[in-house]
Design an enzyme around this catalytic site. Structure first.
Site, PDB file in Angstrom:
ATOM      1  N   GLY A 105      -5.547  11.095  -4.686  1.00 16.39           N
ATOM      2  CA  GLY A 105      -6.606  10.880  -5.691  1.00 16.39           C
ATOM      3  C   GLY A 105      -6.746   9.063  -5.765  1.00 16.39           C
ATOM      4  O   GLY A 105      -6.446   8.566  -4.949  1.00 16.39           O
ATOM      5  N   GLY A 107      -7.584   5.553  -7.678  1.00 16.52           N
ATOM      6  CA  GLY A 107      -6.874   4.778  -8.587  1.00 16.52           C
ATOM      7  C   GLY A 107      -7.383   4.873 -10.210  1.00 16.52           C
ATOM      8  O   GLY A 107      -6.601   5.145 -10.899  1.00 16.52           O
ATOM      9  N   PRO A 108      -8.686   4.848 -10.037  1.00 15.38           N
ATOM     10  CA  PRO A 108      -9.073   5.214 -11.729  1.00 15.38           C
ATOM     11  C   PRO A 108      -8.871   6.326 -12.320  1.00 15.38           C
ATOM     12  O   PRO A 108      -9.002   6.523 -13.439  1.00 15.38           O
ATOM     13  CB  PRO A 108     -10.631   4.861 -11.335  1.00 15.38           C
ATOM     14  CG  PRO A 108     -10.540   3.837 -10.289  1.00 15.38           C
ATOM     15  CD  PRO A 108      -9.751   4.372  -9.378  1.00 15.38           C
ATOM     16  N   GLY A 111      -4.379   7.051 -10.325  1.00 14.10           N
ATOM     17  CA  GLY A 111      -3.381   6.202 -10.889  1.00 14.10           C
ATOM     18  C   GLY A 111      -3.372   6.089 -12.104  1.00 14.10           C
ATOM     19  O   GLY A 111      -2.267   5.821 -12.800  1.00 14.10           O
ATOM     20  N   GLU A 149       3.502  -5.440  -7.460  1.00 12.31           N
ATOM     21  CA  GLU A 149       3.710  -6.368  -6.306  1.00 12.31           C
ATOM     22  C   GLU A 149       2.180  -6.394  -5.894  1.00 12.31           C
ATOM     23  O   GLU A 149       1.548  -5.607  -5.508  1.00 12.31           O
ATOM     24  CB  GLU A 149       4.378  -5.567  -5.274  1.00 12.31           C
ATOM     25  CG  GLU A 149       4.778  -6.620  -3.861  1.00 12.31           C
ATOM     26  CD  GLU A 149       3.801  -6.838  -3.078  1.00 12.31           C
ATOM     27  OE1 GLU A 149       3.167  -7.911  -3.000  1.00 12.31           O
ATOM     28  OE2 GLU A 149       3.537  -6.011  -2.031  1.00 12.31           O
ATOM     29  N   CYS A 183      -0.912  -9.208   2.036  1.00 16.68           N
ATOM     30  CA  CYS A 183      -0.531 -10.002   0.547  1.00 16.68           C
ATOM     31  C   CYS A 183       0.415 -11.081   0.895  1.00 16.68           C
ATOM     32  O   CYS A 183       0.232 -12.139   0.145  1.00 16.68           O
ATOM     33  CB  CYS A 183       0.079  -9.352  -0.300  1.00 16.68           C
ATOM     34  SG  CYS A 183       1.459  -8.046   0.006  1.00 16.68           S
ATOM     35  N   GLU A 283      -7.720 -14.712  -2.443  1.00 17.63           N
ATOM     36  CA  GLU A 283      -7.101 -13.778  -1.155  1.00 17.63           C
ATOM     37  C   GLU A 283      -8.150 -13.306  -0.288  1.00 17.63           C
ATOM     38  O   GLU A 283      -9.229 -12.503  -0.788  1.00 17.63           O
ATOM     39  CB  GLU A 283      -6.379 -12.377  -1.890  1.00 17.63           C
ATOM     40  CG  GLU A 283      -5.384 -12.034  -0.840  1.00 17.63           C
ATOM     41  CD  GLU A 283      -4.533 -10.970  -1.626  1.00 17.63           C
ATOM     42  OE1 GLU A 283      -3.381 -10.832  -1.204  1.00 17.63           O
ATOM     43  OE2 GLU A 283      -4.992 -10.237  -2.368  1.00 17.63           O
TER      44      GLU A 283
END
Length: 378
Positions: A105, A107-108, A111, A149, A183, A283
């Site tokens: 699913g 994230g909003p 998660g 992380e 990252c 980033e």
């Protein structure tokens, strides 16, 4: 080719290492007249990203299972198939039903539900800093354990005695690894002003030599980005940085010739970048290397630390003791000296807005253990 190594070989390597720690860790210890017991924290929500989905999912799943926890793994909606395959493998391996669960699913929705659910005892997320803030906010309502992380803006420092023909290709390769979607990327290369022209020449040579092409071509070294939105964001940061006075040494915006179909971005080197410029602050998540010149070693350390992130870094010097002395000054969770390889038994994680907690080795397993002291009768 990259996926075979980093999405298959590395996860297997990490899982074997995590399994080995089960017999090495002390889960019970006598301290005076007390018995100190380390117990599984409970249900772990593992939220994995899209850039290294299987590898970074396994980091969490393997450690949680080694600690004795059950896991709900939520992959990124942009790259969910690895998690379903991992579930099939776990079932074939005989893992009892309910120990490893996969929830696909966004994230909003998925998660946030996991982060807020009181039945979840710990949540571990690898993702953006914004996502990390949201997960921490939701988890705080039930004071559950949180491991994050997050993003990075890592710097590689070339000291004035560095072996440039060896160091510069190593930095370019690491920065462009996974099309720059890492990252850990050393997207800032700090260069002594006296060596700037030579470093710029070597960096451009390396960038232009990278084989850009289709992912299934074994010769490809740099593939496409994850989405058109990510490519547009990257191009916007490049243009903004050039508008702030940086120099375009190679690459730039626009689709590479012959690769108009797909989300390809040109391997790019930006020169004369200053610390306040957009590409030095944000980033990038694309194949872009920024060259930042410096005059003194102390200035290089200050530039490297002038970021809200603190995940990774590198120091290159002919003297290991000198490199180590500089590494100790960097405000980051990990530093590589002269291109040293990743150690899966060492802690992986960052400082500042790069996250909370550590993964890998015993450190990753301990993140999912609670400590109880039992006082025994004298």
């Amino acid at each position: 080719a990259l996926c075979r190594e980093h999405q298959v070989a590395f996860p297997i390597w990490f899982l074997r290492d995590q399994a080995s720690w089960v017999e090495l860790l002390e889960f019970e210890q006598r301290v005076g007249h007390s018995l100190v017991v380390r117990e599984p924290v409970g249900v772990v929500a593992a939220i994995a990203p899209w850039n290294f989905p299987l590898l970074l999912g396994v980091n969490k799943v393997g450690a949680a299972l080694a600690a004795g926890c059950t896991v709900v793994l939520k992959p990124s909606e942009l790259a969910p198939l690895h998690a379903l395959l991992l579930a099939e493998v776990a079932e074939e391996a005989g893992l009892p039903p309910g120990v490893l669960n996969v929830l696909v699913g966004t994230g909003p929705v998925a998660g946030e539900a996991l982060a807020a659910d009181p039945r979840v005892a710990a949540v571990s997320l690898t993702g953006s800093t914004a996502a990390g803030r949201r997960v921490a906010e939701l988890a705080a309502a039930t004071v559950k354990r949180v491991g994050l992380e997050l993003g990075g803006k890592s710097a590689a420092l070339l000291l004035d005695d560095a072996d440039l023909p060896a160091a510069v290709p190593a930095v370019v390769s690491q920065c462009f690894w996974n099309s720059g979607q890492s990252c850990m990327a050393w997207s800032r290369l700090l260069v002594p002003r006296s060596a700037y022209a030579e470093v710029a020449r070597l960096a451009v040579e390396e960038a232009e030599a990278r084989a850009l092409g289709a992912p299934l071509d074994p010769a490809t070294e740099v593939g496409p980005l994850i989405s058109e939105g990510q490519r547009r964001r990257l191009w916007g940061l490049i243009e903004e940085t050039l508008g702030q006075g940086a120099e375009l040494l190679c690459g730039g915006t626009g689709a590479p010739p012959g690769l108009e179909r797909g989300f390809y971005a040109r391997p790019t080197v930006l020169g004369e970048v200053r610390g306040e410029m957009a590409a030095a602050r944000e980033e990038l998540f694309g194949p872009v290397l920024c060259l930042l010149p410096y005059e003194r070693e102390s200035e290089a350390v200050a530039i490297a630390n002038d970021t809200r992130f603190g995940l990774h870094g590198a120091v290159f010097s002919a003297g290991e003791e000198r490199a180590l002395a500089v590494a100790r000054q960097l405000e980051t969770g990990m530093v590589d000296l002269n291109g040293a390889p990743l150690n899966p038994q060492a802690p992986f994680g960052g400082r500042k807005e790069s996250g909370l907690g550590r993964e890998l080795g015993r450190f990753g397993i301990e993140a999912f253990l609670e400590t109880k002291s039992i006082q025994l009768a004298a």
